[in-house]
Enzyme design. Structure first.
Site, short mmCIF file in Angstrom:
data_model
loop_
_atom_site.label_atom_id
_atom_site.label_comp_id
_atom_site.label_asym_id
_atom_site.label_seq_id
_atom_site.Cartn_x
_atom_site.Cartn_y
_atom_site.Cartn_z
CB CYS A 97 -33.64 2.13 18.45
SG CYS A 97 -35.39 1.77 18.16
CG ASN B 156 -37.98 -1.49 14.41
OD1 ASN B 156 -38.57 -2.25 13.66
ND2 ASN B 156 -37.41 -0.40 13.96
NE ARG C 187 -33.80 5.23 21.08
CZ ARG C 187 -32.94 4.70 21.92
NH1 ARG C 187 -31.80 5.32 22.19
NH2 ARG C 187 -33.18 3.53 22.48
CB SER C 188 -34.66 2.21 14.62
OG SER C 188 -35.65 1.37 15.14
CG ASP D 147 -35.84 4.88 24.44
OD1 ASP D 147 -36.78 5.35 23.76
OD2 ASP D 147 -35.82 3.70 24.83
#
Length: 162
Positions: A9, A12, A15-16, A126
């Site tokens: 993303c 970091n 989302r990731s 996001d």
């Protein structure tokens, strides 16, 4: 040979790492932890060395996931060692494909929600500027796409074993 997946993303921290935690749990539940390595990174390095956003951590913990994470920036030099680079939105997809050193590396970059047949849009929004409900919605999208991604990864792992 280990199959490597990296979720990406922006920073970091939302989302990731959420996708990394959820997918790692799916891989473990499927008995594939010996064959699949799961990681995450961001397209930017603003938060390198920091933990995940506290709201990400809270949502993951509330749903039984391990939120252990340290943010880092994605590097083009990682492409040869990765099998899949999973982008969380179209902007990440474009950035990562532009960063890829070869067309084969660019082909490794996919959108997470492309693995969710019920998805009405392919971006995972996001949640950073939102509230808890935005992080919960993000988790729901990640969980829904993780099932299809797991099926694809399992198939690739099994093909390698033949």
């Amino acid at each position: 040979m280990t199959y490597r997946v990296c979720f990406v993303c922006t920073g970091n921290i939302c989302r990731s790492p959420m996708a990394e935690s959820v997918f790692r749990a799916r891989v473990e539940e499927a008995g594939l932890a010996h064959a699949v390595e799961v990681d995450s990174a961001g397209t930017g390095g603003w938060y390198e060395g920091y933990p995940a956003d506290p709201r990400t951590v809270a949502v993951l913990e509330d749903h039984g996931y391990d939120p252990d994470h340290t943010a880092r920036r994605f590097r083009a030099s990682w492409f040869p060692a990765l099998d899949l680079v999973i982008a969380l939105d179209e902007g990440h997809l474009r950035d990562l494909r532009a960063l890829a050193p070869t067309p084969a590396d660019a082909a490794k970059v996919r959108l997470l929600r492309a693995y969710d047949p019920a998805a009405d849009a392919l971006d995972v929004p996001d949640p950073y500027y939102g509230g808890t409900e935005d992080f919960e919605e993000c988790l729901e999208m990640v969980e829904a796409a993780s099932e299809g991604l797991l099926a694809a990864v399992r198939e690739s792992v099994e093909e390698r074993a033949v």
